[in-house]
Design a protein around this motif. Structure first.
Motif: not given
Length: 368
Positions: A196, A216, A247, A250, A253, A262, A268, A270, A275, A277
């Motif tokens: 990510y 992940e 990690n 995220r 989600k 993020a 990224n 969220t 989420w 990417p």
């Protein structure tokens, strides 16, 4: 005069014959089957590396002990030694083609020229004068042969069988070292690239502390509650290195567009249930999710994973959002790094492929 004319005509005919003879004798590349049936003279053969012959009817497919021989076949998944050509690897080619030194050559295509003669009392090729590597992706008429001409549910069923049969499953501990190879930074062999964030981080910094990277699960393991036991929880096709904090952010989600930036992962986004990417891996994420939904159909003691068009969370074996994933698959097609990762998993670890990297158009056929 008549005799002279006839002599000239004969000489001209001979000249024409001599002139064209080399063209008629030009070499052609043989299949393995042709080389097996024609064990004489010199030949050029193209085939897939399928193991290391150690005796007339014995071919190792892992744990290679030497660099002096390899077995070729017309199919990258061949297991019958009767359909294999045993190739001698002489000193000058061992560093590049010996399987002990180059185990990643398994199931890749090579072309070799040499003397077609028995080796290990088996149809073979000895004293090679040329060896070269060819394409590493199995063509449609090989690995995906059973899927040819299919679409929709029939295509999904066929691909499920193809990518499930012969798959080697890793332990969760083994995933650590595998990720250090599959996700190695091409600019720094001591590092891995995090999915990510896109950051490059030392391979030695794997673990669970701040500043470390961990494993992940792109298909969140709580969506189906399969944990980290060998199976979907250890499948390299959806496991990627990521910063511990990212990690955790995220979490489990679903995937969708929108949200706030993020922390620790530029590009990224969220929100409470999804989420998004970064653009460079949107397609990668989509194709990993599609792979999981085809590989795990509930027929091998694991949940039947399905992609849906919602971001509902929970422990149901479902993950979304389908409409976003289909868009990302088109928006971000497979690049060289993604294709290389697929190949490494195929040749060196699980011996199965993500079909949506080889054929991204199949996503719309199955899920569209």
């Amino acid at each position: 005069m008549l005799r002279t004319a006839r002599a000239v005509t004969a000489l001209l005919a001979l000249g024409i014959t001599l002139l064209w003879a080399p063209a008629a004798m030009s070499a052609t590349t043989l299949t393995v089957a042709q080389a097996i049936s024609g064990q004489s003279g010199t030949g050029t053969v193209r085939g897939y590396v399928v193991g290391e012959p150690t005796a007339t009817s014995t071919v190792r497919t892992s744990g290679f002990t030497g660099d002096t021989a390899l077995a070729l076949a017309d199919s990258s998944t061949e297991t019958n030694t009767a359909n294999m050509l045993y190739v001698q690897i002489t000193t000058s080619y061992r560093s590049a083609f010996g399987l002990r030194t180059n185990p990643g050559l398994m199931r890749t295509a090579i072309t070799v020229t040499g003397t077609l003669t028995a080796y290990f009392s088996h149809p073979g090729l000895k004293s090679p004068t040329a060896m070269s590597k060819g394409t590493t992706t199995p063509p449609a008429d090989d690995y995906y042969a059973a899927a040819a001409g299919k679409s929709g549910a029939a295509l999904k069923s066929s691909l499920h069988t193809i990518i499930s049969n012969g798959m080697t499953k890793l332990s969760y501990d083994a995933v650590w070292n595998a990720l250090k190879v599959t996700d190695q930074d091409p600019a720094n062999a001591a590092n891995v690239i995090l999915l990510y964030s896109g950051a490059s981080r030392a391979k030695t910094l794997n673990g669970g502390n701040a500043g470390n990277w961990n494993r992940e699960h792109v298909w969140a393991k709580s969506h189906g509650d399969f944990g980290t036991a060998t199976g979907p929880g250890t499948d390299l096709h959806h496991l990627r290195p990521e910063d511990v904090a990212v990690n955790a952010l995220r979490d489990n989600k679903d995937f969708d567009t929108g949200g706030s930036a993020a922390t620790g992962a530029p590009g990224n986004y969220t929100d409470a249930d999804s989420w998004e990417p970064r653009n460079a891996v949107k397609g990668d994420v989509a194709r990993m999710i599609f792979y999981m939904a085809v590989r795990y159909e509930g027929d091998d003691a694991w949940p039947d994973l399905e992609v849906d068009n919602a971001t509902t969370g929970g422990s149901a074996p479902r993950l979304g959002k389908l409409s976003a994933l289909l868009q990302w698959n088109t928006q971000d097609p497979p690049d060289a790094a993604e294709r290389n990762r697929n190949q490494i998993i195929y040749t060196s670890y699980q011996h199965n492929r993500n079909p949506f990297i080889d054929h991204p158009e199949w996503a719309a056929s199955i899920f569209g």
